[in-house]
Write an enzyme that holds these catalytic residues in place. Structure first.
Site, PDB file in Angstrom:
ATOM      1  N   HIS A 180       0.820  -1.214   0.000  1.00 33.48           N
ATOM      2  CA  HIS A 180       0.000   0.000   0.000  1.00 33.48           C
ATOM      3  C   HIS A 180       0.856   1.267   0.000  1.00 33.48           C
ATOM      4  CE1 HIS A 180      -3.521   2.396   1.808  1.00 33.48           C
ATOM      5  NE2 HIS A 180      -3.955   1.901   0.671  1.00 33.48           N
ATOM      6  N   LYS A 234       3.131   4.522  -0.924  1.00 32.11           N
ATOM      7  CA  LYS A 234       3.091   5.512  -1.997  1.00 32.11           C
ATOM      8  C   LYS A 234       4.301   6.438  -1.874  1.00 32.11           C
ATOM      9  CE  LYS A 234      -1.594   4.656  -1.647  1.00 32.11           C
ATOM     10  NZ  LYS A 234      -2.372   4.153  -0.499  1.00 32.11           N
ATOM     11  N   ASP A 236      15.719  12.145  -8.118  1.00 31.92           N
ATOM     12  CA  ASP A 236      17.152  12.327  -7.862  1.00 31.92           C
ATOM     13  C   ASP A 236      17.537  12.105  -6.402  1.00 31.92           C
ATOM     14  OD1 ASP A 236      17.707  12.811 -10.504  1.00 31.92           O
ATOM     15  OD2 ASP A 236      17.750  14.994 -10.328  1.00 31.92           O
ATOM     16  N   HIS A 239      -9.656  10.665   1.839  1.00 36.44           N
ATOM     17  CA  HIS A 239      -8.563   9.729   1.608  1.00 36.44           C
ATOM     18  C   HIS A 239      -7.285  10.139   2.327  1.00 36.44           C
ATOM     19  CE1 HIS A 239      -5.994   6.977  -0.929  1.00 36.44           C
ATOM     20  NE2 HIS A 239      -7.076   6.228  -0.763  1.00 36.44           N
ATOM     21  N   LYS A 281      -4.531  10.558   5.212  1.00 31.18           N
ATOM     22  CA  LYS A 281      -4.042   9.763   6.343  1.00 31.18           C
ATOM     23  C   LYS A 281      -3.083  10.640   7.147  1.00 31.18           C
ATOM     24  CE  LYS A 281      -4.440   6.559   2.720  1.00 31.18           C
ATOM     25  NZ  LYS A 281      -5.790   6.105   2.854  1.00 31.18           N
ATOM     26  N   ASP A 319      -0.051  16.097  20.129  1.00 26.11           N
ATOM     27  CA  ASP A 319       0.366  17.133  21.086  1.00 26.11           C
ATOM     28  C   ASP A 319       0.858  18.410  20.406  1.00 26.11           C
ATOM     29  OD1 ASP A 319      -0.298  15.606  23.276  1.00 26.11           O
ATOM     30  OD2 ASP A 319       1.707  14.738  23.487  1.00 26.11           O
TER      31      ASP A 319
END
Length: 577
Positions: free
Chosen positions: A197, A199, A204, A473, A475, A480
């Site tokens: 999963h 991404k 470079d 979508h 995440k 704190d």
């Protein structure tokens, strides 16, 4: 036009495709049964596959991007600090990736769960082909779950000179349709439903985009059916080397199969003829960039000189590729240990504040749970697929026992593209509220995407247009007000136990405030606040200034969806949602 010429000139499009977040187990099991009746036996993956070992660019400082990020470093920044910028909006998500492609001189490394063969991705991948033509070494690592039908045409990249492409944890069988390969769920279910999963988009070994966004129209606000509200981080400096080390671990792993070992050019061409109509709609390729300061246009690349960098210490948490079992005899061909890799740019330096509890984690999600348990005042969780198993619930209880305020933003049933996953959240909803956790569920109306995540450091950029629905979508965790976790992971049991994930932990109060504000400013008008009424019944409080009334059932969801949640929800185990 010849096959290779067609590949380098265009990437096919398909307006029919909708992005899938996770294996749709019930539908695919039915398809698997049909496929078994038709095929009669199980196919297997190729053996004795050649996988030439390669690594990230060893001297990124010698490139134009390396010089750019070195010159951007302020004198007061710590030696191991990295640069970060919040990208809040689909236009910046696409233009930042275009900028990395157009300014790369040596290498491009792409690692994704899904790359869809459609218009938005077509523009981006044509730019990648242009980069390969000018001598950039391109490596594309793609999870294999979605590479069927029209999406299989993305694999044509593997036959472009200077481009290498590997499929992670491939499924055996035909790529002509999803049903044609669905038998794998019965013959090798455990491996087939565990996916890479991660991404990553790295140029470079110097600049990288990380977050939860896949590549496709629905992730770049170009779908007429549904668009995802997502968030990316553009990173530069030492942390990128750690991201690249994670990429190399996956690229050189036995679970990564070169495309040429799975399908031939003639077979891909045969599939291509089925979708000539989509190919005919492909737009002309964009011209390659001419420098870092190239002006930004609506469909062009971002001007990197205008990025307001925040310099901070950071860590990378990355699941091991061995979290996913290898097929058959190859299962024991690697001795790499499982568990999460904690990567720091300077191994002699101390980890970021509050990050120490994550050091012995078994997975990225386990590391985040350690951070949740260590929270002292405030915790903001954004997880589109939120399925809190026992360990996640226990971590919340630990935090709440110390008086930590916890806010969670997730999808509503109407905005969730994986409604069965919503069942795993719904069954814990009352317990979460009784624990004192504040729950917010995103509205599905597309008009509200325009203001969602609007406080990104690169400035506001539009949201969904037209009649499409909005689907969360993003995440993100903010702990704190001083530590941000962003990456590919959801706070659910699938990310914890099944899929591999990657995340960056950024220790910065300023970045934490930007990330938190980007959510807080959109919550009142873009989400339903879930509460318990005096009788202990669930009630969804209407969004601010919406003109809507409070609801005592899943808002905006059809009767069919609500019935499915009630009938099938109790049958689906949390670990598979």
């Amino acid at each position: 036009m010849g096959y290779k010429a067609a590949m380098t000139a265009s990437i096919p499009t398909s307006s029919r495709l909708q992005p899938l977040r996770r294996p749709k187990c019930l539908a695919l099991l039915a398809g698997a049964f049909i496929a078994l009746l038709l095929t009669g036996c199980a196919a297997s993956l190729p053996k004795d596959v050649e996988r030439p070992v390669s690594a990230a660019l060893s001297q990124p400082q010698s490139t134009e991007l390396g010089l750019f990020i070195s010159q951007a470093r302020p004198a007061r920044a710590k030696p191991d600090a990295s640069a970060f910028a919040l990208l809040s909006g689909p236009r910046h998500a696409l233009s930042s990736r275009m900028a990395l492609v157009e300014n790369a001189q040596k290498t491009l490394d792409l690692q994704y769960y899904a790359i869809h063969a459609d218009q938005s991705t077509g523009r981006l991948l044509r730019a990648v082909v242009q980069a390969a033509r000018r001598g950039v070494r391109v490596r594309v690592l793609l999870d294999d779950f979605h590479s069927t039908g029209p999406d299989a045409q993305v694999m044509r990249l593997a036959f472009v000179p200077n481009v290498e492409m590997r499929m992670f944890n491939p499924l055996a069988g035909s790529r002509a349709s999803t049903i044609g390969r669905a038998w794998t769920l019965l013959t090798d279910f455990q491996r087939a439903q565990q996916r890479m999963h991660n991404k990553l988009f790295v140029a470079d070994n110097t600049l990288a985009v990380i977050g939860g966004r896949n590549l496709g129209d629905a992730y770049f606000d170009a779908s007429n059916v549904g668009n995802f509200v997502d968030l990316d981080v553009l990173a530069g400096g030492p942390v990128v080397k750690d991201l690249s080390r994670s990429f190399d671990r996956y690229w050189n792993n036995v679970r990564a199969y070169p495309v040429q070992s799975l399908i031939s050019e003639p077979d891909l061409l045969k599939l291509k003829t089925q979708f000539d109509q989509e190919d005919a709609k492909t737009e002309a390729a964009p011209a390659p960039g001419t420098g870092i300061a190239r002006p930004e246009s609506e469909d062009g690349s971002m001007n990197l000189n205008q990025i307001p960098w925040i310099w901070a210490q950071a860590m990378v948490l990355a699941d091991s590729p061995t979290k996913i079992p290898a097929e058959g005899a190859e299962r024991s061909t690697t001795s790499e240990p499982a568990g999460v890799a904690v990567l720091k740019a300077d191994e002699a330096s101390s980890p970021p504040p509050s990050a120490t509890p994550a050091l012995n984690a078994e997975s990225v999600v386990d590391g985040l749970l350690a951070l949740i348990r260590s929270a002292r005042q405030d915790l903001l969780v954004v997880s589109p697929y939120f399925v809190p198993g026992q360990e996640i619930m226990d971590a919340f209880r630990t935090a709440r026992s110390k008086g930590v305020r916890i806010r969670v933003l997730t999808n509503s049933l109407a905005s969730n593209d994986a409604p069965l996953a919503h069942a795993g959240y719904a069954r814990h909803r009352k317990a979460l509220l009784e624990m004192g956790i504040e729950l917010h569920e995103m509205r599905s109306e597309a008009a509200n995407v325009r203001s969602a995540l609007r406080a990104g450091t690169t400035g506001s950029s539009g949201g969904s247009a037209g009649a499409s629905r909005a689907m969360l979508h993003t995440k993100l965790l903010v702990i704190d007000g001083r530590l941000v976790a962003v990456g590919s992971m959801n706070l659910d049991m699938r990310s914890q136990l099944q899929n591999t994930e990657i995340a960056v932990l950024i220790a910065s109060r300023r970045f934490s405030q930007l990330a938190g504000d980007s959510i807080d400013e959109s919550l009142p008008e873009n989400s339903w606040r879930v509460d318990l009424d005096p009788k202990g019944e669930l009630v969804w409080r209407a969004p601010q200034d919406s003109g809507l009334s409070d609801s005592y059932s899943e808002p905006d969801a059809s009767l069919g969806l609500r019935l499915m949640l009630q009938l099938l929800g109790p049958l689906a185990p949390d670990s598979l949602l």
